[in-house]
Motif scaffolding. Structure first.
Motif, PDB file in Angstrom:
ATOM      1  N   TYR A  95      52.808  56.630   8.837  1.00  0.00           N
ATOM      2  CA  TYR A  95      51.634  57.410   8.959  1.00  0.00           C
ATOM      3  C   TYR A  95      50.349  57.083   8.429  1.00  0.00           C
ATOM      4  CZ  TYR A  95      49.332  62.011   8.075  1.00  0.00           C
ATOM      5  OH  TYR A  95      48.420  62.908   8.229  1.00  0.00           O
ATOM      6  N   GLY A  96      49.463  57.219   9.057  1.00  0.00           N
ATOM      7  CA  GLY A  96      48.218  56.765   8.884  1.00  0.00           C
ATOM      8  C   GLY A  96      46.832  57.422   9.251  1.00  0.00           C
ATOM      9  N   ARG A  97      45.919  56.569   9.388  1.00  0.00           N
ATOM     10  CA  ARG A  97      44.391  57.050   9.733  1.00  0.00           C
ATOM     11  C   ARG A  97      43.700  56.038  10.571  1.00  0.00           C
ATOM     12  NH1 ARG A  97      39.432  56.179   8.013  1.00  0.00           N
ATOM     13  NH2 ARG A  97      40.285  55.275   6.168  1.00  0.00           N
ATOM     14  N   VAL A  98      43.226  56.390  11.579  1.00  0.00           N
ATOM     15  CA  VAL A  98      42.683  55.502  12.467  1.00  0.00           C
ATOM     16  C   VAL A  98      41.354  55.118  11.716  1.00  0.00           C
ATOM     17  CG1 VAL A  98      41.456  55.143  14.731  1.00  0.00           C
ATOM     18  CG2 VAL A  98      43.308  56.752  14.613  1.00  0.00           C
ATOM     19  N   GLU A  99      40.814  53.826  11.613  1.00  0.00           N
ATOM     20  CA  GLU A  99      39.946  53.414  10.970  1.00  0.00           C
ATOM     21  C   GLU A  99      38.444  53.978  11.435  1.00  0.00           C
ATOM     22  OE1 GLU A  99      38.580  48.973   9.229  1.00  0.00           O
ATOM     23  OE2 GLU A  99      38.458  49.073  11.410  1.00  0.00           O
ATOM     24  N   GLY A 100      37.730  54.512  10.591  1.00  0.00           N
ATOM     25  CA  GLY A 100      36.321  54.759  10.986  1.00  0.00           C
ATOM     26  C   GLY A 100      36.222  56.345  11.277  1.00  0.00           C
ATOM     27  N   THR A 101      37.664  56.939  11.185  1.00  0.00           N
ATOM     28  CA  THR A 101      37.724  58.313  11.569  1.00  0.00           C
ATOM     29  C   THR A 101      38.365  59.176  10.712  1.00  0.00           C
ATOM     30  OG1 THR A 101      39.927  58.336  12.870  1.00  0.00           O
ATOM     31  CG2 THR A 101      37.504  57.454  14.098  1.00  0.00           C
ATOM     32  N   GLN A 102      38.401  60.519  10.949  1.00  0.00           N
ATOM     33  CA  GLN A 102      39.575  61.243  10.069  1.00  0.00           C
ATOM     34  C   GLN A 102      40.688  61.735  10.704  1.00  0.00           C
ATOM     35  OE1 GLN A 102      39.318  61.968   6.715  1.00  0.00           O
ATOM     36  NE2 GLN A 102      37.727  60.457   7.073  1.00  0.00           N
ATOM     37  N   THR A 103      40.879  61.128  11.921  1.00  0.00           N
ATOM     38  CA  THR A 103      42.279  61.128  12.887  1.00  0.00           C
ATOM     39  C   THR A 103      43.480  60.417  12.258  1.00  0.00           C
ATOM     40  OG1 THR A 103      40.829  60.825  14.717  1.00  0.00           O
ATOM     41  CG2 THR A 103      43.126  60.591  15.041  1.00  0.00           C
ATOM     42  N   LYS A 104      44.592  61.264  12.275  1.00  0.00           N
ATOM     43  CA  LYS A 104      45.713  60.901  11.332  1.00  0.00           C
ATOM     44  C   LYS A 104      46.936  61.036  12.172  1.00  0.00           C
ATOM     45  CE  LYS A 104      43.822  62.515   7.064  1.00  0.00           C
ATOM     46  NZ  LYS A 104      43.720  63.603   6.120  1.00  0.00           N
ATOM     47  N   GLY A 105      47.855  60.532  11.887  1.00  0.00           N
ATOM     48  CA  GLY A 105      49.187  60.501  12.819  1.00  0.00           C
ATOM     49  C   GLY A 105      50.222  59.455  12.491  1.00  0.00           C
ATOM     50  N   TRP A 106      51.188  59.715  13.350  1.00  0.00           N
ATOM     51  CA  TRP A 106      52.467  58.796  13.440  1.00  0.00           C
ATOM     52  C   TRP A 106      52.602  57.849  14.230  1.00  0.00           C
ATOM     53  CZ3 TRP A 106      55.844  58.952   9.315  1.00  0.00           C
ATOM     54  CH2 TRP A 106      55.603  59.914   8.183  1.00  0.00           C
ATOM     55  N   VAL A 107      52.901  56.609  13.935  1.00  0.00           N
ATOM     56  CA  VAL A 107      52.741  55.282  14.789  1.00  0.00           C
ATOM     57  C   VAL A 107      54.287  54.724  14.793  1.00  0.00           C
ATOM     58  CG1 VAL A 107      51.858  53.332  15.546  1.00  0.00           C
ATOM     59  CG2 VAL A 107      50.441  54.919  14.823  1.00  0.00           C
ATOM     60  N   TYR A 108      55.024  54.234  15.704  1.00  0.00           N
ATOM     61  CA  TYR A 108      55.995  53.595  15.627  1.00  0.00           C
ATOM     62  C   TYR A 108      55.971  52.211  15.189  1.00  0.00           C
ATOM     63  CZ  TYR A 108      60.564  51.541  17.172  1.00  0.00           C
ATOM     64  OH  TYR A 108      61.817  50.865  17.170  1.00  0.00           O
ATOM     65  N   ALA A 109      56.702  51.639  14.187  1.00  0.00           N
ATOM     66  CA  ALA A 109      56.027  50.210  13.768  1.00  0.00           C
ATOM     67  C   ALA A 109      56.220  49.175  14.846  1.00  0.00           C
ATOM     68  CB  ALA A 109      57.165  49.695  12.570  1.00  0.00           C
ATOM     69  N   ASP A 110      57.116  49.165  15.757  1.00  0.00           N
ATOM     70  CA  ASP A 110      57.075  48.070  16.440  1.00  0.00           C
ATOM     71  C   ASP A 110      55.969  48.010  17.736  1.00  0.00           C
ATOM     72  OD1 ASP A 110      59.342  47.276  15.626  1.00  0.00           O
ATOM     73  OD2 ASP A 110      60.708  47.676  17.244  1.00  0.00           O
ATOM     74  N   SER A 111      55.106  48.997  17.513  1.00  0.00           N
ATOM     75  CA  SER A 111      53.885  49.311  18.386  1.00  0.00           C
ATOM     76  C   SER A 111      52.740  48.581  17.570  1.00  0.00           C
ATOM     77  CB  SER A 111      53.620  50.715  18.751  1.00  0.00           C
ATOM     78  OG  SER A 111      54.501  51.393  19.388  1.00  0.00           O
ATOM     79  N   LEU A 112      52.924  47.907  16.435  1.00  0.00           N
ATOM     80  CA  LEU A 112      51.719  47.497  15.620  1.00  0.00           C
ATOM     81  C   LEU A 112      51.980  46.018  15.435  1.00  0.00           C
ATOM     82  CD1 LEU A 112      51.251  50.411  13.124  1.00  0.00           C
ATOM     83  CD2 LEU A 112      49.931  49.964  15.146  1.00  0.00           C
ATOM     84  N   VAL A 113      50.974  45.261  15.034  1.00  0.00           N
ATOM     85  CA  VAL A 113      51.010  44.088  14.279  1.00  0.00           C
ATOM     86  C   VAL A 113      50.601  44.728  12.799  1.00  0.00           C
ATOM     87  CG1 VAL A 113      50.047  41.876  14.035  1.00  0.00           C
ATOM     88  CG2 VAL A 113      50.284  42.853  16.363  1.00  0.00           C
ATOM     89  N   TRP A 114      51.130  44.538  11.883  1.00  0.00           N
ATOM     90  CA  TRP A 114      50.916  44.998  10.480  1.00  0.00           C
ATOM     91  C   TRP A 114      51.294  44.131   9.335  1.00  0.00           C
ATOM     92  CZ3 TRP A 114      55.206  45.980   7.610  1.00  0.00           C
ATOM     93  CH2 TRP A 114      56.309  46.058   8.196  1.00  0.00           C
ATOM     94  N   SER A 115      50.655  44.500   8.267  1.00  0.00           N
ATOM     95  CA  SER A 115      50.530  43.644   7.096  1.00  0.00           C
ATOM     96  C   SER A 115      50.303  44.474   5.958  1.00  0.00           C
ATOM     97  CB  SER A 115      49.718  42.365   7.164  1.00  0.00           C
ATOM     98  OG  SER A 115      48.408  42.822   7.167  1.00  0.00           O
TER      99      SER A 115
END
Length: 121
Positions: A95-115
């Motif tokens: 669960y997170g927020r899109v950078e530079g916005t107040q837009t929040k929601g859920w994202v499947y981990a395999d859809s991201l490159v994350w650290s």
């Protein structure tokens, strides 16, 4: 004799139909866990964890593919990942927020490159 033969045929037919019914019932797929699209988020904090969208995707209202679509995000979008959970299928979602916005929601981990690190929701 004819009556006995008909009775035997009727019993055989019932037995076969019962066997077919029990075979069909045992072949039925297992029920899928219900999607919790109203999953409670207990940790809203912009920690040090972020992710970048691999391919265009939709934010979700909950940690399941079946949940309602939110804003569509193009590849390369950065998301600050506030917390995570594993759904009933044992899939990791953030669960997170899109950078530079107040837009929040859920994202499947395999859809991201994350650290980085985040807390459980």
């Amino acid at each position: 004799m004819l009556r006995r033969t008909m009775t035997a045929l009727a019993v055989t037919a019932l037995a076969l139909s019962g066997a077919l019914v029990s075979t069909a019932a045992s072949a039925a797929p297992a029920a899928k866990p219900a999607a919790d699209c109203k999953h409670t988020v207990t940790h809203e904090s912009p920690g040090s964890q972020s992710g970048v969208v691999k391919n265009t995707l939709n934010l979700k209202s909950g940690p399941y593919a079946a949940c309602e679509n939110g804003k569509q995000l193009p590849a390369g979008t950065k998301i600050w990942l506030w917390c995570y959970t594993y759904n009933n299928y044992k899939h990791l979602w953030f669960y997170g927020r899109v950078e530079g916005t107040q837009t929040k929601g859920w994202v499947y981990a395999d859809s991201l490159v994350w650290s980085g690190q985040s807390a459980a929701c």
